[in-house]
Design an enzyme around this catalytic site. Sequence first.
Site, PDB file in Angstrom:
ATOM      1  N   SER A   1      -1.606  97.161 -10.832  1.00 23.26           N
ATOM      2  CA  SER A   1      -1.579  95.464 -10.925  1.00 23.26           C
ATOM      3  C   SER A   1      -0.765  95.022 -10.072  1.00 23.26           C
ATOM      4  CB  SER A   1      -1.357  95.426 -12.384  1.00 23.26           C
ATOM      5  OG  SER A   1      -1.437  93.770 -12.827  1.00 23.26           O
TER       6      SER A   1
ATOM      7  N   ASP B   1      -3.887  88.184  -9.419  1.00 24.84           N
ATOM      8  CA  ASP B   1      -2.798  89.140  -9.252  1.00 24.84           C
ATOM      9  C   ASP B   1      -3.322  90.557  -8.589  1.00 24.84           C
ATOM     10  OD1 ASP B   1      -4.120  90.318 -11.151  1.00 24.84           O
ATOM     11  OD2 ASP B   1      -2.437  91.281 -12.268  1.00 24.84           O
TER      12      ASP B   1
ATOM     13  N   GLU C   1      -1.796  85.156 -22.089  1.00 26.76           N
ATOM     14  CA  GLU C   1      -0.416  85.255 -21.748  1.00 26.76           C
ATOM     15  C   GLU C   1      -0.081  84.130 -20.888  1.00 26.76           C
ATOM     16  OE1 GLU C   1       1.286  89.412 -22.410  1.00 26.76           O
ATOM     17  OE2 GLU C   1      -0.094  89.742 -20.880  1.00 26.76           O
TER      18      GLU C   1
ATOM     19  N   ASN D   1       1.608  84.448 -18.503  1.00 23.66           N
ATOM     20  CA  ASN D   1       1.402  84.945 -16.687  1.00 23.66           C
ATOM     21  C   ASN D   1       0.005  84.969 -16.510  1.00 23.66           C
ATOM     22  OD1 ASN D   1      -0.012  87.208 -18.020  1.00 23.66           O
ATOM     23  ND2 ASN D   1       1.752  88.483 -18.064  1.00 23.66           N
TER      24      ASN D   1
ATOM     25  N   ARG E   1      13.842  91.125 -24.324  1.00 24.28           N
ATOM     26  CA  ARG E   1      13.070  92.275 -24.823  1.00 24.28           C
ATOM     27  C   ARG E   1      13.233  93.310 -23.626  1.00 24.28           C
ATOM     28  NH1 ARG E   1       8.632  91.758 -21.563  1.00 24.28           N
ATOM     29  NH2 ARG E   1       7.403  93.386 -22.558  1.00 24.28           N
ATOM     30  N   PRO E   2      13.122  94.662 -24.118  1.00 25.01           N
ATOM     31  CA  PRO E   2      12.867  95.568 -23.044  1.00 25.01           C
ATOM     32  C   PRO E   2      11.577  95.453 -22.219  1.00 25.01           C
ATOM     33  CG  PRO E   2      12.900  96.747 -25.168  1.00 25.01           C
ATOM     34  CD  PRO E   2      12.848  95.144 -25.363  1.00 25.01           C
TER      35      PRO E   2
ATOM     36  N   ARG F   1      14.420  92.106 -20.050  1.00 27.22           N
ATOM     37  CA  ARG F   1      13.916  90.661 -19.469  1.00 27.22           C
ATOM     38  C   ARG F   1      14.610  89.652 -20.431  1.00 27.22           C
ATOM     39  NH1 ARG F   1      10.259  91.326 -15.796  1.00 27.22           N
ATOM     40  NH2 ARG F   1       8.835  93.275 -15.806  1.00 27.22           N
TER      41      ARG F   1
HETATM   42  C1  16G Z   1       1.314  94.529 -18.272  1.00 26.42           C
HETATM   43  C2  16G Z   1       0.539  93.944 -19.298  1.00 26.42           C
HETATM   44  C3  16G Z   1       0.753  92.486 -19.378  1.00 26.42           C
HETATM   45  C4  16G Z   1       2.051  92.087 -19.700  1.00 26.42           C
HETATM   46  C5  16G Z   1       3.084  93.142 -18.931  1.00 26.42           C
HETATM   47  C6  16G Z   1       4.460  92.583 -19.369  1.00 26.42           C
HETATM   48  C7  16G Z   1      -1.773  94.722 -19.832  1.00 26.42           C
HETATM   49  C8  16G Z   1      -2.914  95.017 -19.060  1.00 26.42           C
HETATM   50  N1  16G Z   1      -0.820  94.471 -18.945  1.00 26.42           N
HETATM   51  O1  16G Z   1       1.343  94.205 -17.014  1.00 26.42           O
HETATM   52  O2  16G Z   1      -0.263  92.159 -20.625  1.00 26.42           O
HETATM   53  O3  16G Z   1       2.253  91.031 -19.632  1.00 26.42           O
HETATM   54  O4  16G Z   1       2.932  94.399 -18.852  1.00 26.42           O
HETATM   55  O5  16G Z   1       5.378  93.439 -18.453  1.00 26.42           O
HETATM   56  O6  16G Z   1      -1.400  95.239 -21.214  1.00 26.42           O
HETATM   57  P1  16G Z   1       6.845  93.571 -18.844  1.00 26.42           P
HETATM   58  O7  16G Z   1       6.877  94.356 -20.247  1.00 26.42           O
HETATM   59  O8  16G Z   1       7.528  94.402 -17.630  1.00 26.42           O
HETATM   60  O9  16G Z   1       7.442  92.371 -19.351  1.00 26.42           O
HETATM   61 ZN    ZN Z   2      -3.178  92.975 -13.318  1.00 26.73          ZN
END
Ligand code: 16G
Ligand code: ZN
Length: 557
Positions: free
Chosen positions: A68, A287, A381, A383, A509-510, A518
């Site tokens: 991603s 993305d 989300e 994002n 949150r981790p 984060r």
């Molecule tokens: C992944 C997740 C996304 C989430 C992100 C958070 C899927 C398909 N993708 O990219 O939804 O916003 O992780 O990342 O579930 P983080 O845990 O590093 O903050």
């Molecule tokens: Zn993606």
Amino acid sequence: MANEWSPTQARRGTAKHPRKDDKVFTYGTAGFRARADTLDPVLYRSGLVAVLRSMSKKAAVGVMITASHNPECDNGVKLIDPMGEMLQVSWEKYVSDIVNVRDDEISDALQKIIDEEKIDTSQAAYIITGRDTRPSSCSLSQSLIDGVVAMGAEYKDYGLLTTPQLHYMVRCHNTGGRYGEPLEEGYYKKLSKAFLQLRQKVTPEFQIPIGEGGYKNEIFLDGANGVGALKVQQLLKHLDDALKITVCNDGSQGKLNENCGADYVKLHQGAPKGLIPEAGAKCISFDGDADRILYFYKDGNGKFQLLDGDKIATLIASFIKELVSEVGLSLNLGVVQTAYANGSSTRYLEDEMKVPVACVPTGVKHLHRKAEEFDVGIYFEANGHGTVLFSQDAEEKIRAASKDGSLSSEKRLAAESLSSLIDLTNQTVGDALADMLLVETILFARHWDVSDWNSAYTDLPNRQLKVKVKDRTIIHTTDAERRTTSPAGLQDAIDELVKKYTKARSFVRPSGTEDIVRVYAEADTQENTDMLAYEVSLKVFQLAQGIGDPPQPPAGK
Ligand code: 16G
Ligand code: ZN
């Protein structure tokens, strides 16, 4: 009929794809993600488990190779269940187990899953795979296929696809074509047909607010130098010139996600490299695997304005709500968000639009599952990842109303619009291409420019920071990640800091995808927000054994 799986063959394959060290991989929020050069055995073994999953579900399952928005040097893999949804949570542990055992333990570990899940290994299995544009994706795809073949299963490799396209293919395969044709062309045909039909139906007569700005069909796309940049050009061929898209960061020069892409734009709250917007020009960013989309523009004062997943969710929710009430259907419509949703969006949805909002932990699987509880569940989300889910009952009611000759022509038209809208949404997962078409239709229907859309509510200033700690797993959260329960004292400290500011909120949150914690903060001004984010980061650093340099105060403080 596929061959029955052979433990010897699965074991033998590890000679070509050996585990090189003792690195432990965890199937996280979005599958496995790591540096591409460590992933060969992970892909081989993911292939083995995918086949067991397919045998156990007696259906095709998907495997997508992508990381991603991560940098180009990373890669990853995730499994897709038969209806195009994320892998069932109880199987995540199986994939992690298989990926982490020693080479000589492989056969026994597979047998353990077979026994636990009572899998009939004479059942034919079918794996559907696709990959993003990372240079490492080709050879990793071969490692996966080696695993699939070692299990005696059949497969179809679609090559380059966006993640949501692969989710679509899996669903098509398992629904006998009812969802669509399992071909890339089939995907474009389905979306473009629904888009062109819906566009025709949303004639101004039943549009309620007509904006001042006027709709413009010109879009500047930041393709993140990824697969979305390629696929949007295929999609465009089917749109009868309804949209004019200039593709920037199309992968011909820059690196994937480097200073561009939706994740970069969201975090930096600024335009990506390679796309300098003219004032008022409508810009979007995908993305790296095109399952996220953000809109942005530069306003008349030269200020960068972001329309993120929250703004998209409110736009879509208001549109669908109007259509549903126009038809006169009684459907329970709700929006699902995460803790990252801007506080203004939640207030706007609940207080002004009277739409129920649910909050769940980060990660598509959580949002998707919650959205399924509504007749019409809109999840996004902040994002930019999101879609709309219609329950079977809702879909049937809508389709029936669209054909009900006893309804007034206005009502029927609204029902027909909803019916096309169902076909325009990817019901398996968030899809940048499908979401773009839906947003464009709504803006078109309302005669809205991006600034009209943006004026619905004003985002609270917000900031995200990262803190490196010795072990991020010591951070435990509750209440959809909005509060921490450990380490001791952290939540009390955050509460005290938040109290100092107006309209403030903060949580930590981790990360599920990086080895960091984060921090999110929002407050009445950007200055206060940045200060709060810094203060909370410092607390995390102090109470959760931060490593490296401590966080620094915002510039000038
Ligand atoms: C992944 C997740 C996304 C989430 C992100 C958070 C899927 C398909 N993708 O990219 O939804 O916003 O992780 O990342 O579930 P983080 O845990 O590093 O903050
Ligand atoms: Zn993606």
